[in-house]
Design an enzyme around this catalytic site. Structure first.
Site: not given
Ligand code: PEP
Length: 249
Positions: A9-11, A94, A96, A166, A172, A211, A233
């Protein structure tokens, strides 16, 4: 069908040149990954990534879409548009989007249905906040988010879906759920689905996200109910991402 999958997931990150560099490294190394690999770039880069992935085994997905086929929805991208870019998956719910864009369980359920109507596999994200975990509400929150989608689409729809657990406190932040903490929740999710349809529960791919990095992927992926990762990330760093994808080998 249950499979090992690592989804990036490049966001809201990237540039044409940066994506080109990242893909060059990933394409060179990933034919030997022991899992399926999926990249979810920002929508404006879907066409670039589609072209660069041609002839590879790497799949392409979107990070979001809107559940109307077309119309006056300024700024939105329709699920109906995604198959033209060879997208096979789309991330739904998600945290976010739930938090920053106030997406409700009901709206997420609508998106889940719309994705499937257009032949896309939804990756449904569910997870609790730090406070909810501290209040011992993890199970209630996660299963409530799942139930909201089940109420709309029914258990049969989960035959072609992926779930991503998640925990919000791990996204993050550099904090990762321990393999045991993650496994516990994955098992709860699979058990819950099993109460409705055992075959679907056994067949569904459940990813962990929060993470994930090269150093912790292998231990997480060894857990019996963790089938891979949704990676934010670390998916922007070629070497880290490649290490994660090779953690099944
Ligand atoms: C995500 O964006 O779904 C995610 C898990 O981010 P990160 O790996 O940066 O925690």
């Amino acid at each position: 069908m249950r499979k090992n999958l690592v989804a990036a997931n490049w966001k809201m990150h990237g540039s044409k040149a940066g994506i080109n560099r990242l893909l060059t490294a990933i394409k060179a190394e990933l034919p030997s990954a022991g899992c399926e690999v999926l990249l979810c770039p920002p929508a404006v880069y879907l066409e670039q990534v589609q072209k660069e992935l041609q002839g590879t085994q790497i799949a392409l997905g979107a990070q979001n879409a809107y559940p109307g086929d077309e119309g006056a929805f300024t700024g939105e991208v329709a699920f109906a548009m995604l198959p033209e870019f060879d997208c096979s998956h789309v991330i739904i719910g998600h945290s976010e989007r739930r938090e920053i864009f106030a997406e409700s369980d009901e709206f997420i359920a609508q998106k889940f249905a719309a994705a499937q109507e257009h032949g896309l596999t939804p990756i449904l994200c569910i997870g609790e906040s730090q406070t909810e975990r501290e209040n011992a509400e993890t199970e209630k929150v996660v299963l409530g988010q799942l139930q909201a989608v089940l109420d709309k689409v029914g258990i049969a729809a989960f035959a072609d879906a992926v779930i991503a657990y998640e925990p919000i406190w791990a996204i993050g932040t550099g904090l990762t759920a321990s393999p045991q903490q993650a496994q516990e929740v994955h098992a709860v999710i699979r058990d819950f689905l099993s109460g409705q349809d055992q075959n679907i529960a056994e067949g569904i791919t459940i990813l962990y996200g929060g993470s994930v990095k090269g150093a912790n992927a292998s231990e997480l992926f060894q857990q019996p109910d963790i089938d891979g990762g949704l990676v934010g990330g670390a998916s922007l760093k070629a070497e880290e991402f490649i290490t994660i994808c090779k953690s099944f080998n």
